[in-house]
Design an enzyme around this catalytic site. Sequence first.
Site, PDB file in Angstrom:
ATOM      1  CB  THR A  94       9.746  -2.501  10.541  1.00 21.14           C
ATOM      2  OG1 THR A  94       9.640  -1.269   9.825  1.00 21.14           O
ATOM      3  CG2 THR A  94       9.413  -3.648   9.602  1.00 21.14           C
TER       4      THR A  94
ATOM      5  CE  LYS B  35       6.979  -0.950   7.501  1.00 15.99           C
ATOM      6  NZ  LYS B  35       8.462  -0.800   7.260  1.00 15.99           N
TER       7      LYS B  35
ATOM      8  CB  THR C  37      10.974  -1.086   4.281  1.00 14.97           C
ATOM      9  OG1 THR C  37      10.888  -1.038   5.715  1.00 14.97           O
ATOM     10  CG2 THR C  37      12.315  -1.696   3.922  1.00 14.97           C
TER      11      THR C  37
END
Length: 402
Positions: free
Chosen positions: A152, A178, A189
Site C-alpha cells: 500500500t 507488507k 495494516t
Amino acid sequence: MQVLTTQKFQTVAFQWPAGFYSDGIHIGLRKAKKDFGWLFSKVPAAAAGTYTTNQFQAAPTKLTKNMINQDHQLQGLLLNSAVANSCTGQQGWDNALQEQRWLANKLAVAPSLIGVASTGLIGAQLPMDLIKNGLPQLTPTKSDAVTYAVLTTDKQPKTISVQCELSGKLVTITGFAKGSGMIHPKMATMLGFVTTDAQVDGDLLQTMLSDNVESTFNQITVDGDTSTNDMVVTLANGLADNPTLVPETTDYEIFNQALHAVLGQLAQQIAADGEGATKLVECNVLHAANEADGQKVAKAIVGSNLVKAAIFGEDPNWGRIISTIGATDAAIDIATVDIAMNGMKLVTDSLAVPFDEAAVKATLQQAKIMIDVDLHHGSAHGQAWGCDLTYNYVKINASYHT
C-alpha cells in the site's frame, strides 16, 4: 534440550521453497501497480497463523483464521491490496467466501484449504467483478511478483530467504511482508507470509510461530495503531523430506532459530519502512525484572512520539527516553537506569553524564539508531524496533483516503 551456540542457517537470494508457487498482477484495484496475487503449495501444507486483536477484525482475516484453526492445514492464499474488506458487513463476509470458492475451484482443492488476505482502505467493498476477471490471469510462477501485489504505502517489499540443513536435508524458509502505517501489532495494516518445505506438524508449527511472533512482529511499532487486518501466516509443505520435527532436538532448534531470524528480519524491514520514516530505531533493554518488563520498556521507547520526533530532529534528548520508561508499569529502580545512544553513554544511575552532544548528534544522522537501556533490576532483556516520526508521516495519512 541441546542449545545451539552458533548460527546454523544462512541467508540466500530470494527463492520459493520446493513446491511453492505464486504470482502478482494488476487488475485495476490500484492505479498501474500490482494489486492482486496468489501463493500456493502443490500439496496441502501445515499451517499456522497469528492475527490482529482489533475487535473489528476484517472478513478475510477471520476467514483465514477459521480455516487454519480447523486442522492447521492450508494450500493456497488469495491476496489483494487497495481494499481491506474490513467493516463491510455481511456482504464483505460473503465476498471473502466467494473468493475462497473461486480459488478452490482454480486449484481443484477443498475450500477449507484456501485462505484470503486483504489490505487497504477500510469500509470499501471489494469490486468482485475485477477479482473474478483477474483470477484466470494468475499463473504459477517462481517470481517475487506477489510481494509487490500486497503493498500500500510501502516503499518496497519486505522479503527474506534462509536455508538450513535438517538431518542432511536442505530446507528453505522464505517470507515476505507488507506494512508501513497502522503498525502496532498485538498478536499495521500489516501482513506477513512465511513458506517452508520443512516437514513439521501443524500444531507444533503454531506453537513455534506464536512464540516467535511475540519477540519479533509484536515488538515493532510505527504509529501505535493496530489494524483490522494484521495477520502472519506460515505454511510448511514437507517437500524437503526431512524427518518430522520433534521438540527438544537439534533439528528443531536449528529450524526454530531460522524461523525466528526470518520473522525478525521481516519485522525490522517493516519498522524501517514506516510511513515517512528516515531512520530505523532499535531499542535494547538489559537487566529487566522479567522478560515481559524488558519487552514492554523497549516497545514503549520506540513507540513514544516524543522519542521518535527527537530522533527525526537528531536531538539526543535522553529526557524523552527516561520519562517514557517511567510511564510504563515495569518494575524499575529509579536510581539505577543507564541510557546510551549509538554506543555513547548519556545517563548513568539515572543521572546525566558529560557527553559530546555534537558527536552524538552526528551519529543520529545514520539510517539505524541504537538506544540501549540498562535497568540494573534483574536478568531479563527486551528488544523492539520502530522508526522516526517525520513531517511526511502526517502528509501521507492526511490524504490516505483521497
